[in-house]
Design a protein around this motif. Structure first.
Motif, PDB file in Angstrom:
ATOM      1  N   GLY A 765       0.684  -1.217  -0.048  1.00 50.04           N
ATOM      2  CA  GLY A 765      -0.004  -0.167  -0.026  1.00 50.04           C
ATOM      3  C   GLY A 765       0.810   1.215  -0.149  1.00 50.04           C
ATOM      4  N   GLU A 766       2.127   1.202   0.184  1.00 56.56           N
ATOM      5  CA  GLU A 766       2.945   2.398   0.356  1.00 56.56           C
ATOM      6  C   GLU A 766       3.475   2.620  -1.130  1.00 56.56           C
ATOM      7  OE1 GLU A 766       4.361   2.109   5.011  1.00 56.56           O
ATOM      8  OE2 GLU A 766       5.910   1.425   3.386  1.00 56.56           O
ATOM      9  N   ALA A 767       3.726   3.751  -1.378  1.00 57.43           N
ATOM     10  CA  ALA A 767       4.202   4.147  -2.984  1.00 57.43           C
ATOM     11  C   ALA A 767       5.635   3.917  -3.139  1.00 57.43           C
ATOM     12  CB  ALA A 767       3.940   5.481  -3.227  1.00 57.43           C
ATOM     13  N   ARG A 768       6.075   3.253  -4.266  1.00 52.72           N
ATOM     14  CA  ARG A 768       7.353   2.876  -4.153  1.00 52.72           C
ATOM     15  C   ARG A 768       8.184   4.459  -4.179  1.00 52.72           C
ATOM     16  NH1 ARG A 768       8.751  -1.739  -6.051  1.00 52.72           N
ATOM     17  NH2 ARG A 768       7.097  -3.235  -6.785  1.00 52.72           N
ATOM     18  N   VAL A 769       7.753   5.413  -4.813  1.00 49.10           N
ATOM     19  CA  VAL A 769       8.446   6.845  -4.913  1.00 49.10           C
ATOM     20  C   VAL A 769       7.730   7.952  -4.647  1.00 49.10           C
ATOM     21  CG1 VAL A 769       9.541   8.275  -6.754  1.00 49.10           C
ATOM     22  CG2 VAL A 769      10.034   6.066  -6.646  1.00 49.10           C
ATOM     23  N   SER A 770       8.032   8.844  -3.801  1.00 46.86           N
ATOM     24  CA  SER A 770       7.338  10.330  -3.303  1.00 46.86           C
ATOM     25  C   SER A 770       7.996  11.305  -3.997  1.00 46.86           C
ATOM     26  CB  SER A 770       7.141  10.045  -2.004  1.00 46.86           C
ATOM     27  OG  SER A 770       6.169   9.153  -1.381  1.00 46.86           O
ATOM     28  N   VAL A 771       7.370  12.296  -4.506  1.00 48.45           N
ATOM     29  CA  VAL A 771       7.939  13.490  -4.966  1.00 48.45           C
ATOM     30  C   VAL A 771       7.437  14.613  -4.263  1.00 48.45           C
ATOM     31  CG1 VAL A 771       8.173  14.923  -6.958  1.00 48.45           C
ATOM     32  CG2 VAL A 771       8.054  12.385  -7.259  1.00 48.45           C
ATOM     33  N   TYR A 772       8.342  15.562  -3.885  1.00 45.61           N
ATOM     34  CA  TYR A 772       8.152  16.985  -3.099  1.00 45.61           C
ATOM     35  C   TYR A 772       8.692  18.120  -3.686  1.00 45.61           C
ATOM     36  CZ  TYR A 772       7.600  13.024  -0.045  1.00 45.61           C
ATOM     37  OH  TYR A 772       7.554  11.744   0.643  1.00 45.61           O
ATOM     38  N   VAL A 773       7.765  19.079  -4.180  1.00 46.58           N
ATOM     39  CA  VAL A 773       8.317  20.285  -4.737  1.00 46.58           C
ATOM     40  C   VAL A 773       7.682  21.537  -3.888  1.00 46.58           C
ATOM     41  CG1 VAL A 773       8.142  21.778  -6.847  1.00 46.58           C
ATOM     42  CG2 VAL A 773       8.079  19.296  -6.985  1.00 46.58           C
ATOM     43  N   SER A 774       8.612  22.516  -3.416  1.00 51.80           N
ATOM     44  CA  SER A 774       8.190  23.411  -2.696  1.00 51.80           C
ATOM     45  C   SER A 774       9.318  24.439  -2.777  1.00 51.80           C
ATOM     46  CB  SER A 774       7.776  23.236  -1.219  1.00 51.80           C
ATOM     47  OG  SER A 774       9.078  22.666  -0.669  1.00 51.80           O
ATOM     48  N   ILE A 775       8.935  25.534  -2.016  1.00 51.02           N
ATOM     49  CA  ILE A 775      10.249  26.718  -1.885  1.00 51.02           C
ATOM     50  C   ILE A 775      10.811  26.711  -0.379  1.00 51.02           C
ATOM     51  CG2 ILE A 775      10.642  29.157  -1.784  1.00 51.02           C
ATOM     52  CD1 ILE A 775       8.339  29.593  -3.839  1.00 51.02           C
ATOM     53  N   GLY A 776      12.005  26.620  -0.267  1.00 54.42           N
ATOM     54  CA  GLY A 776      12.735  26.420   1.099  1.00 54.42           C
ATOM     55  C   GLY A 776      13.359  25.363   0.973  1.00 54.42           C
ATOM     56  N   GLN A 777      14.156  25.366   2.239  1.00 61.11           N
ATOM     57  CA  GLN A 777      14.849  23.752   2.435  1.00 61.11           C
ATOM     58  C   GLN A 777      13.703  22.993   3.325  1.00 61.11           C
ATOM     59  OE1 GLN A 777      17.707  22.895   1.285  1.00 61.11           O
ATOM     60  NE2 GLN A 777      18.979  24.442   1.115  1.00 61.11           N
ATOM     61  N   ALA A 778      14.177  21.883   3.368  1.00 63.93           N
ATOM     62  CA  ALA A 778      13.088  21.033   4.170  1.00 63.93           C
ATOM     63  C   ALA A 778      13.270  21.475   5.893  1.00 63.93           C
ATOM     64  CB  ALA A 778      13.468  19.433   3.893  1.00 63.93           C
ATOM     65  N   PHE A 779      14.293  21.936   6.215  1.00 63.40           N
ATOM     66  CA  PHE A 779      14.497  22.354   7.597  1.00 63.40           C
ATOM     67  C   PHE A 779      15.622  23.075   7.569  1.00 63.40           C
ATOM     68  CE2 PHE A 779      16.291  18.256   7.393  1.00 63.40           C
ATOM     69  CZ  PHE A 779      17.658  18.413   8.005  1.00 63.40           C
TER      70      PHE A 779
END
Length: 779
Positions: A765-779
């Motif tokens: 049920g978990e995706a093989r690949v996840s994608v994230y696009v945004s502005i700024g560092q993750a932390f």
């Protein structure tokens, strides 16, 4: 200055500017007209007056002197009668020949021909006797000749002296033209590029290891090197070589070699057999003779006493004995021009330097006049122009108060704060003298702020994508000064695959204190995630003291209150199905932060700690209070200039209420671009029988990143871990891991982020690949 007078004579030179010499201007002698020249000019003037003027006034006379002039009598050079007799006749009575009619051109030509014929017969007899040959005849008569013996060249029907001139020209086909042969054939301009090499001779003699690499400096600025060894023609190579010769002269002078000699030339290599001339190797050569390098023998700062006494000397980095280097001298003068206004001298002026060179010793005396002006303290604030707000609000932004010693750094900070409001097209802050004494030998200055208000409205938009969150687009309209000063009204809307909403915010920036913000918020949104579906309305008020790009604060805080009304669905284990419930929540919030990083948007070293506490209570049915606690810690360590190791940990806990009493949106979740990458949004933690997340009362997360930056781009490798638990305290068990790689594009407002990750030990049920696009560092 006594030292310079002692060691220097008339051969000394002064430098008007570093890198160039003053050349004295030679006096230009006056040009005097000789008497003969004057006479000729007068004669030309008389001839231009015309005959009529002479007839009316035979004797030209100058204008009479004024009546009051007392002039001595002067004997005439020539008597008037004698002068009039010398004038030739100019009337018919005096000379009858003037009334005779003019001859026609034909009569003149016949008369001249007859005279020439008579002279020709006489000359022909003499020539025949002397040379034994008779003069040829034309039309049965002798050839006319001039008085000097040359034959007359006739016009039209006039006699022709040269028989060849009367002959017909031969056809062009009979001409056999031989091409001119040159010693070396001229190069053909066939549009072919010329290759060349560059050689610099003698520059090593100027490299003493105490200054910049002159060869590198020349290579960075050279026109020849910039051409990459190719040119359209030889003229272009010569032009580049000439420009580089002047460049080399300036470079050497900037390093103290004022007597340097630079010569340029072009050499062609030998031509090989079968090789055309255009293919011969070309070398552009610059020959350098640096000469002696001038050094400072004395430094004289002509300035009034300062407070403290050694303010200028301690901040002037030049010393006796060092070479006269333009960059060093300009830097030292700039240091003084910056330091004096920082220490209470807002009107200090650095004058024109004077450098006296002695070629005999290779030394120079450096003199710098400095007008320190009046030592001053901050007084009042005035503002002018098209105002966005008044002087009272400007004082809120200022980090100084009346009586503080003037410091230009605080003025620069005020100017930056004014720009950061976004309300001006132009703004300036300048000190103005008042003449009002402030005691201690100082006087007050007024800060004059000149404003030009700019457009106050802004339309903005942003977009992002995350696995589990879907696509999210947000737009806003803002009037930044709807309620002066700095009272901004913002309307925003969110459209996404799993979230939609609208809201309004009234924000007062710099509310009574710089960087303190008051916000009033009202919003409504609809959420549809795997964890819950909700329709929520919220109103709240918040006061915060935050970091800004201008002033990153070491300590920040925020506190506020909010009222939430929300209808959300939750899985009921008793009935085995999901059902909706309505929650009314009243909560307070408090947050404190400590920031020791070097950059607000993209830190590379230091650490941050942020703690949040939110006491809340459900108003549905009996009151059920609880508290949400969360702490985030992040650290940054530079491994090299381009590689940064970053890490983050998060702990969260909800105390005082069972999970079933909590609205699903107020529980803890993990997974997603700002949490544990590799998993969908809110995917980690307890799940219902349908494998949908239901949230928990505690959370822990950890992340490690290696960030490599090259120019405006970067690559990030990361590993994240985390889990959500049913209990109120995290157990650190059953941690889930995700790993991935990301790309960064660095802009002036922060990096743009693109991350791709995969879960480790992926479950069904978990995706093989996840994608994230945004502005700024993750932390």
């Amino acid at each position: 200055m006594q030292k310079s007078e002692k060691s220097c004579d008339s051969s000394c030179r002064r430098l008007a500017g570093i890198g160039s010499l003053l050349v004295g201007a030679a006096a230009l002698p006056a040009l005097l007209l000789a008497p003969s020249v004057i006479a000729q000019e007068q004669e030309k003037s008389v001839s231009r007056t015309g005959v009529a003027a002479a007839a009316d006034d035979p004797i030209a006379s100058p204008s009479p002197p004024p009546p009051e002039a007392d002039l001595p009598e002067v004997e005439p050079i020539i008597a008037d009668d004698e002068f009039e007799k010398a004038i030739p006749p100019i009337s018919a009575e005096e000379d009858p020949e003037l009334d005779r009619p003019l001859e026609s051109i034909a009569e003149v030509e016949r008369r001249q021909a007859a005279d020439a014929a008579r002279r020709g017969n006489q000359d022909g007899d003499e020539a025949e006797t002397a040379g034994g040959a008779a003069t040829p005849a034309v039309d049965g008569g002798p050839v006319p000749a001039l008085a000097d013996g040359d034959s007359v060249e006739a016009i039209g029907d006039a006699p022709i002296s040269d028989i060849e001139l009367a002959a017909l020209l031969p056809p062009l086909d009979n001409f056999d033209v031989e091409p001119v042969e040159f010693a070396e054939a001229e190069e053909e301009d066939d549009g072919r590029e010329l290759a060349y090499q560059v050689r610099v001779n003698g520059l090593d003699a100027a490299d003493d290891g105490t200054s910049v690499d002159l060869a590198d400096m020349f290579g960075d600025l050279s026109a020849l090197y910039d051409g990459d060894g190719k040119a359209d023609n030889a003229a272009m190579i010569r032009a580049r070589l000439s420009a580089d010769g002047e460049l080399m002269q300036r470079i050497l002078a900037s390093e103290g070699y004022y007597d340097a000699v630079v010569e340029t030339r072009i050499e062609r290599g030998p031509r090989e057999e079968g090789q055309d001339r255009g293919s011969r190797p070309i070398t552009a050569i610059i020959d350098v003779t640096p000469g002696q390098r001038y050094t400072l023998s004395d430094i004289v700062i002509d300035a009034a006493p300062t407070i403290p006494p050694r303010l200028i000397a301690d901040n002037f980095p030049l010393s006796v004995g060092e070479p006269i280097v333009a960059q060093r001298i300009q830097g030292a003068e700039a240091a003084i021009a910056l330091k004096l206004p920082e220490e209470g001298y807002p009107f200090a002026q650095v004058g024109q330097r004077d450098v006296l060179l002695d070629p005999a010793t290779g030394e120079g005396v450096y003199t710098l006049p400095v007008d320190i002006g009046k030592r001053s303290r901050f007084g009042g604030i005035e503002t002018t122009g098209d105002l966005a707000f008044d002087a009272d609000h400007v004082a809120v932004l200022a980090r100084f108060k009346r009586g503080d010693l003037y410091d230009s750094r605080k003025v620069d900070d005020l100017r930056q704060a004014l720009v950061a409001t976004g309300l001006f097209s132009t703004v300036a802050a300048e000190p103005q003298p008042t003449g009002e004494s402030a005691g201690d030998g100082t006087e007050y200055v007024t800060m004059l702020v000149t404003q030009q208000a700019g457009p106050p409205r802004t339309i903005a938009a942003s977009a992002g994508y995350g696995t589990g969150e879907g696509l999210r687009v947000e737009g806003s309209w803002t009037h930044r000064n709807m309620f002066p000063p700095e009272g901004a009204l913002t309307f925003r809307g969110v459209i996404g695959t799993q979230e939609q909403g609208i809201g309004a915010t009234l924000r007062r920036s710099n509310a009574g204190r710089r960087d303190r913000t008051l916000e009033l918020v009202a919003e409504a949104k609809r959420s549809n995630y795997e964890a819950f579906e909700a329709l929520t309305g919220r109103v709240g008020a918040r006061i915060s003291y935050d970091s800004t790009p201008i002033w990153q604060k070491k300590f920040t805080y925020a506190y506020g209150v909010e009222l939430i009304a929300t209808r959300e669905d939750d899985y009921d284990f008793a009935t085995g199905e999901r059902s909706f419930d309505f929650y009314t929540i009243l909560g307070l919030s408090g947050q404190v932060g400590i920031d020791r990083t070097d950059n607000l948007l993209d830190p590379t070293k230091g650490f941050r700690i942020t703690s949040l506490i939110q006491p809340e209570g459900s108003l549905s049915g009996r009151f059920s209070p609880y508290a949400r606690l969360r702490t985030d810690i992040s650290g940054y360590y530079p491994m090299t200039d381009s590689i940064v190791l970053a890490g983050r940990v998060r702990f969260g806990s909800i105390l005082g209420a069972a999970r079933e009493r909590l609205a699903p949106s107020r529980r803890f979740y993990a997974g997603g671009g700002g949490s544990v990458r590799g998993f969908g949004y809110q995917e980690l933690g307890p799940k219902d029988p349908n494998n949908d997340p239901i949230g928990g009362r505690s959370v822990n997360e950890v992340a490690v990143e290696a960030r490599y930056r090259f120019g405006d781009f970067g690559v990030v490798g990361f590993v994240d871990a985390g889990q959500v638990y049913r209990s109120s305290a995290p157990t650190f068990q059953d941690l889930r891991f995700g790993a991935g790689i990301g790309a960064r594009y660095y802009t002036n407002f922060g990096p743009m982020r693109f991350d791709i990750a995969t879960p480790i030990a992926r479950k069904p049920g978990e995706a093989r690949v996840s994608v994230y696009v945004s502005i700024g560092q993750a932390f």
